[in-house]
Design a protein around this motif. Structure first.
Motif, mmCIF file in Angstrom:
data_model
loop_
_atom_site.group_PDB
_atom_site.id
_atom_site.type_symbol
_atom_site.label_atom_id
_atom_site.label_comp_id
_atom_site.label_asym_id
_atom_site.label_seq_id
_atom_site.Cartn_x
_atom_site.Cartn_y
_atom_site.Cartn_z
ATOM 1 N N GLY A 1 0.772 -1.312 0.239
ATOM 2 C CA GLY A 1 -0.411 -0.057 -0.193
ATOM 3 C C GLY A 1 1.048 1.461 -0.616
ATOM 4 N N PHE A 2 2.028 1.395 0.917
ATOM 5 C CA PHE A 2 2.681 2.250 0.709
ATOM 6 C C PHE A 2 3.091 2.304 -0.362
ATOM 7 N N ASN A 3 4.283 1.292 -1.187
ATOM 8 C CA ASN A 3 4.976 1.317 -2.376
ATOM 9 C C ASN A 3 3.846 2.112 -3.242
ATOM 10 N N HIS A 4 2.481 1.670 -2.993
ATOM 11 C CA HIS A 4 1.397 1.931 -4.208
ATOM 12 C C HIS A 4 1.262 3.398 -4.746
ATOM 13 N N ILE A 5 0.942 4.332 -3.199
ATOM 14 C CA ILE A 5 0.212 5.214 -2.405
ATOM 15 C C ILE A 5 2.093 6.764 -2.660
ATOM 16 N N PHE A 6 3.051 5.608 -2.099
ATOM 17 C CA PHE A 6 4.260 7.102 -2.528
ATOM 18 C C PHE A 6 4.844 6.925 -3.427
ATOM 19 N N GLY A 7 5.444 5.766 -3.820
ATOM 20 C CA GLY A 7 6.008 4.867 -5.358
ATOM 21 C C GLY A 7 7.245 5.140 -4.623
ATOM 22 N N THR A 8 7.681 4.747 -3.882
ATOM 23 C CA THR A 8 9.565 5.384 -2.954
ATOM 24 C C THR A 8 9.758 4.093 -2.317
ATOM 25 N N ALA A 9 11.695 3.789 -2.842
ATOM 26 C CA ALA A 9 11.873 2.782 -1.420
ATOM 27 C C ALA A 9 11.546 3.020 -0.315
ATOM 28 N N GLU A 10 11.939 4.363 0.382
ATOM 29 C CA GLU A 10 11.603 4.372 1.268
ATOM 30 C C GLU A 10 10.587 4.415 2.312
ATOM 31 N N ALA A 11 9.287 5.635 1.956
ATOM 32 C CA ALA A 11 8.313 5.206 1.479
ATOM 33 C C ALA A 11 7.630 3.085 1.985
ATOM 34 N N ARG A 12 7.896 2.225 0.846
ATOM 35 C CA ARG A 12 7.543 1.251 0.822
ATOM 36 C C ARG A 12 8.089 -0.185 2.566
ATOM 37 N N TYR A 13 9.606 0.296 2.536
ATOM 38 C CA TYR A 13 9.880 0.034 3.995
ATOM 39 C C TYR A 13 9.430 0.648 5.152
ATOM 40 N N ILE A 14 9.190 1.807 4.904
ATOM 41 C CA ILE A 14 8.312 2.775 6.411
ATOM 42 C C ILE A 14 6.772 1.723 6.788
ATOM 43 N N GLY A 15 6.410 1.412 5.170
ATOM 44 C CA GLY A 15 5.298 0.711 5.581
ATOM 45 C C GLY A 15 5.601 -1.253 5.280
ATOM 46 N N ALA A 16 6.992 -1.316 5.354
ATOM 47 C CA ALA A 16 6.708 -2.781 5.405
ATOM 48 C C ALA A 16 7.020 -2.945 6.996
ATOM 49 N N CYS A 17 7.536 -1.585 7.931
ATOM 50 C CA CYS A 17 8.145 -1.319 9.451
ATOM 51 C C CYS A 17 6.913 -1.486 10.100
ATOM 52 N N ILE A 18 5.920 -0.941 9.599
ATOM 53 C CA ILE A 18 4.184 -0.930 10.281
ATOM 54 C C ILE A 18 3.686 -1.919 9.990
ATOM 55 N N GLY A 19 3.794 -2.208 9.441
ATOM 56 C CA GLY A 19 2.923 -3.517 8.700
ATOM 57 C C GLY A 19 3.118 -4.689 9.686
ATOM 58 N N LEU A 20 5.254 -4.793 9.922
ATOM 59 C CA LEU A 20 4.859 -5.257 10.339
ATOM 60 C C LEU A 20 5.190 -5.683 12.301
ATOM 61 N N ALA A 21 5.109 -4.225 12.394
ATOM 62 C CA ALA A 21 5.298 -4.138 14.083
ATOM 63 C C ALA A 21 3.555 -4.230 14.349
ATOM 64 N N ILE A 22 2.604 -4.044 13.583
ATOM 65 C CA ILE A 22 1.279 -4.410 13.831
ATOM 66 C C ILE A 22 1.190 -6.251 13.541
ATOM 67 N N GLY A 23 1.639 -7.036 12.972
ATOM 68 C CA GLY A 23 2.129 -8.120 12.576
ATOM 69 C C GLY A 23 2.272 -8.885 14.035
ATOM 70 N N TYR A 24 3.415 -8.744 14.220
ATOM 71 C CA TYR A 24 4.523 -8.864 15.255
ATOM 72 C C TYR A 24 3.696 -9.520 16.574
ATOM 73 N N VAL A 25 2.879 -7.856 16.881
ATOM 74 C CA VAL A 25 2.031 -8.243 17.622
ATOM 75 C C VAL A 25 0.699 -9.093 17.551
ATOM 76 N N ILE A 26 0.066 -9.009 17.018
ATOM 77 C CA ILE A 26 -1.092 -10.372 16.516
ATOM 78 C C ILE A 26 -0.269 -11.563 16.877
ATOM 79 N N LYS A 27 1.172 -11.720 16.061
ATOM 80 C CA LYS A 27 2.278 -12.938 15.822
ATOM 81 C C LYS A 27 2.465 -13.501 17.227
ATOM 82 N N TYR A 28 2.329 -12.870 18.646
ATOM 83 C CA TYR A 28 2.908 -13.111 19.224
ATOM 84 C C TYR A 28 1.599 -13.925 20.029
ATOM 85 N N ARG A 29 0.726 -13.345 19.587
ATOM 86 C CA ARG A 29 -1.105 -13.880 20.652
ATOM 87 C C ARG A 29 -1.340 -14.767 20.061
#
Length: 132
Positions: free
Chosen positions: A93-121
Motif C-alpha cells: 500500500g505504501f509502495n503504491h501510494i508513495f512510489g519510493t523504496a523508503e516509503a515501502r520500507y516504512i510501510g513494511a516496518c509499520i505492517g511488521l509491527a502490527i503483525g508481530y503484536v498479533i503473531k505473539y498472541r
C-alpha cells in the motif's frame, strides 16, 4: 515487562533482517518483479530469524528432534500467514501510494509491527501453548 521488551527487541532484529534482505535483493536484481521477489526473500529471512529467536528466548521451546522442530516451524509459519497478509498489505500500500523504496520500507516496518503484536498472541495460544 522484561518479556515484552525482549520480544520487541527480537521483532526489531527480524524487521532489520527482513528489510536488509529486501534492500540487498533489489540492489542485486532489478529485473521484472524485483520488488515482489525482494518482499518474498525478506519475508523468508525475517521469518527464520524470528522463529529462532522466539522459540529459544521467548517461548523457551526445545524440540525433541528435527521432526518435532519442523512441525513447530510449520505451525509457526501457518500462524504467520494472517500477519504476513497484514504486513504485505501495508508495505505494498505504501509502495503504491508513495512510489519510493523508503516509503515501502516504512510501510513494511509499520505492517511488521502490527503483525508481530498479533503473531505473539497467535503463537502463544496455538504454537507454543505448552511452553508459554
Amino acid at each position: 515487562m522484561q518479556l515484552a521488551l525482549l520480544y520487541t527487541f527480537f521483532a526489531a532484529i527480524a524487521t532489520a533482517a527482513n528489510i536488509g534482505a529486501q534492500d540487498l535483493t533489489t540492489r542485486l536484481y532489478t529485473g521484472p518483479w524485483h520488488i515482489l521477489l525482494s518482499v518474498f526473500i525478506g519475508t523468508g529471512v525475517g521469518l527464520v530469524v524470528k522463529y529462532v529467536l522466539d522459540k529459544k528466548w521467548i517461548f523457551r521451546f526445545k524440540a525433541e528432534n528435527a521432526r518435532h522442530d519442523a512441525t513447530m516451524f510449520t505451525l509457526y509459519v501457518t500462524m504467520g500467514l494472517v500477519t504476513t497478509a497484514i504486513f504485505w498489505g501495508v508495505e505494498f500500500g505504501f509502495n503504491h501510494i508513495f512510489g519510493t523504496a523508503e516509503a515501502r520500507y516504512i510501510g513494511a516496518c509499520i505492517g511488521l509491527a502490527i503483525g508481530y503484536v498479533i503473531k505473539y498472541r497467535l503463537d502463544k495460544r496455538y504454537v507454543f501453548r505448552t511452553f508459554a
